[in-house]
Design a protein around this motif. Sequence first.
Motif, PDB file in Angstrom:
ATOM      1  N   PRO A 148       2.826  -8.805   3.031  1.00 49.41           N
ATOM      2  CA  PRO A 148       3.729  -7.686   3.328  1.00 49.41           C
ATOM      3  C   PRO A 148       4.531  -7.926   4.612  1.00 49.41           C
ATOM      4  N   VAL A 171       5.840  -3.598  -0.277  1.00 43.92           N
ATOM      5  CA  VAL A 171       5.772  -5.041  -0.543  1.00 43.92           C
ATOM      6  C   VAL A 171       6.179  -5.374  -1.987  1.00 43.92           C
ATOM      7  N   THR A 200      -1.852  -7.221  -0.978  1.00 46.98           N
ATOM      8  CA  THR A 200      -2.522  -5.999  -0.523  1.00 46.98           C
ATOM      9  C   THR A 200      -3.966  -6.059  -1.022  1.00 46.98           C
ATOM     10  N   GLU A 233       0.540  -2.415   6.857  1.00 46.17           N
ATOM     11  CA  GLU A 233       1.855  -1.998   6.396  1.00 46.17           C
ATOM     12  C   GLU A 233       2.773  -1.583   7.542  1.00 46.17           C
ATOM     13  N   GLY A 236       2.038  -8.179  -4.375  1.00 45.66           N
ATOM     14  CA  GLY A 236       1.906  -8.027  -2.926  1.00 45.66           C
ATOM     15  C   GLY A 236       0.506  -8.458  -2.504  1.00 45.66           C
ATOM     16  N   LYS A 261       4.353   0.744  -3.120  1.00 42.68           N
ATOM     17  CA  LYS A 261       4.149  -0.029  -1.895  1.00 42.68           C
ATOM     18  C   LYS A 261       5.428  -0.794  -1.626  1.00 42.68           C
TER      19      LYS A 261
END
Lengths: 267, 331
Positions: free
Chosen positions: B161, B19, B99, B208, B97, B17
């Motif tokens: 992010p 991030v 997420t 994202e 992150g 990812k």
Amino acid sequence: MKIVVCVKQVPATESKLTISSEGADIDRSGLSFIVNPYDEFAVEEALQIKERLGTGEVTILSLRPHSAQKPEEALRTCLAMGADKAILLNDPAFEGGDGFTTATVLAAAFRRLSFDLLLLGKQAVDDDGGAVGIQVAELLGIPHVAVVNKLEIHAEARTAVAHRQIEGGIEVVETPLPALLTCQKGLNEPRYPSLPGIMKAKQKPLEIWNRETIGLAPETIGAAGAKLRVVRLEPPPPRPAGRIIPGEAATAVKELVRLLREEAKLI
Amino acid sequence: MANPILVFCEQRDGRLKRVGLEAVGEACRLGGAAGRPVIAVVIGSSVAPLASEIASHGASRVLVAEDAGRRYYSSETYTALLTEAAMRLQPVAIFLGATAMGKDLAPKLAARLKTFLAQDCVALEMEADGSILATRPIYGGKLRAVVKATTPVCQVVTLRPNVFSAHEPKPSPDAPVERLTITAGAGRPMAVVREVQEAGGGKKELTEAAIIVSGGRGLKGPENFKLIEELAAALGAAVGASRAAVDAGWKPHSYQVGLTGKTVSPQLYIACGISGAIQHQAGMSSARTIVAINTNPNAPIFKLATYGIVGDLFEVVPLLTEEVKKLKAGL
Ligand SMILES: Cc1cc2nc3c(=O)[nH]c(=O)nc-3n(C[C@H](O)[C@H](O)[C@H](O)COP(=O)(O)OP(=O)(O)OC[C@H]3O[C@@H](n4cnc5c(N)ncnc54)[C@H](O)[C@@H]3O)c2cc1C
Ligand SMILES: Nc1ncnc2c1ncn2[C@@H]1O[C@H](COP(=O)(O)O)[C@@H](O)[C@H]1O
């Protein structure tokens, strides 16, 4: 099935907020408060599970976040929706804490209750912490599934299968019971309290528990137990003044594309 | 040597990812002055090849917890692994992150370590003793809180992010790669991910995306979302929706931006036929540039917009799609 739901009372989402004179909290005078929207999904889900199984008990638990708030109102709303009883955790010693001390108090309360399922919201829309549920589960040593938007309970097998939203898809998670789930929009449509429901709610038990009821040492809760200190609150950074692009649609669009390309350098 | 900053670099299906690399970049910036090493942790199966990618973005060491049996995320196992890493390395902070995975893992990790947690941060500073000053939006973005740990040990922080900058990759990284295994953690009752259902259709993930085009009630019906989708396709953007559009059944909830939907932080957010209610703003007000297309010049969205067009989206959006296509074709 014994289900306990944690409900937080939060300022109404359309409230205009001002920072208090000390600078590290909001001014609560004149605000109206509601049941945290995600917690309504948790209450509704608990009621539906009980209705589906035809047996069970739904208990609502709330910790007073601030002396200026009256979570009794939030608890009565949940009782009016159909919950069986409510417990208010109320003690000045709980104040000034953070997400971790909230989780500590809720976990201690759960240790005094028997339960098969704990339902919380995925996030309280005041502190936007998104942490209390997961931390309660960790403190209790039970599994959790967070941000659930679909749930099947297999009462006989004592398991649950939950769908949880992730980037670009869904995780299908199976967990043994007892477990803690945090609820996301999409799980259900919360009902409105009916008039008879509101009348009945007045007769339903609402217990008040304090620090001694749940047997926690003062240094583990409130400001003393907090891992976090709010240094200050501030308004979000001002956005640079925007502009309306004048002209006919065709000219305005051409100008917009030019600005996005040359000024904002985005396309 | 100063205590390090640990960065959890999330991967799914062997892909990092973004991030995580942003978090590595921010950790380098914060730790640089005090000489704090930045140590990345990556967990999963067949993840060893990711180590050099992470190192090239600035991590000084990479810990790899590889296990073929660990196909899917598990909050229990990942927490055990990160706890083990934290015990060994005594980090001043652990970055993840913000997420779905990071926001699930961070609270559990902080509760196990009994430490500070700040979720979804948009700005970070570090004092000489390692204390973090974390800025995070609260009350749906109406305010920001600056919070600080009471003890600067293993402070757990998730980073929103698209907000922090990743370093440009440098060639020929030589960060040492080490293996991480756990000795404890087994035997607890556990939730297990049985399967991951992909959204399919190559749908871009909102949280994202660098560019998002969103539609609201002004679209008048589900069929008109194709105007939004065409503009999004031309821009390489993700598609979002207001709650009014979701509640009307025009799009599933996974498209919803706002207080009870997703929080997004794209470079560019284009709101079409969305009034910009405070609960919608809660999800998108941290977008860098906002474009609003709305017939009502008094719609609140124009207070937020960097650029606004007062006009009928049925006329404006297709024209915009055409112009973008022309631009991309180099005409
Ligand atoms: C607890 C709570 C949580 C909420 N959570 C969310 C959330 O997560 N996300 C969210 O979005 N909302 C949320 N809401 C709802 C929010 O208050 C608004 O009702 C919603 O955002 C309105 O959606 P909309 O802008 O699409 O519709 P409207 O407010 O009806 O706006 C439609 C807009 O389209 C414009 N328009 C109409 N025709 C055209 C045309 N032809 N061309 C161009 N413009 C046109 C109109 O001028 C208008 O401004 C929440 C509300 C509550 C109480
Ligand atoms: N004071 C409280 N009383 C009861 N439940 C709470 C309280 N604070 C948080 N919760 C629960 O924890 C969830 C997540 O809160 P948070 O981590 O603060 O975003 C909420 O949706 C509630 O279900």
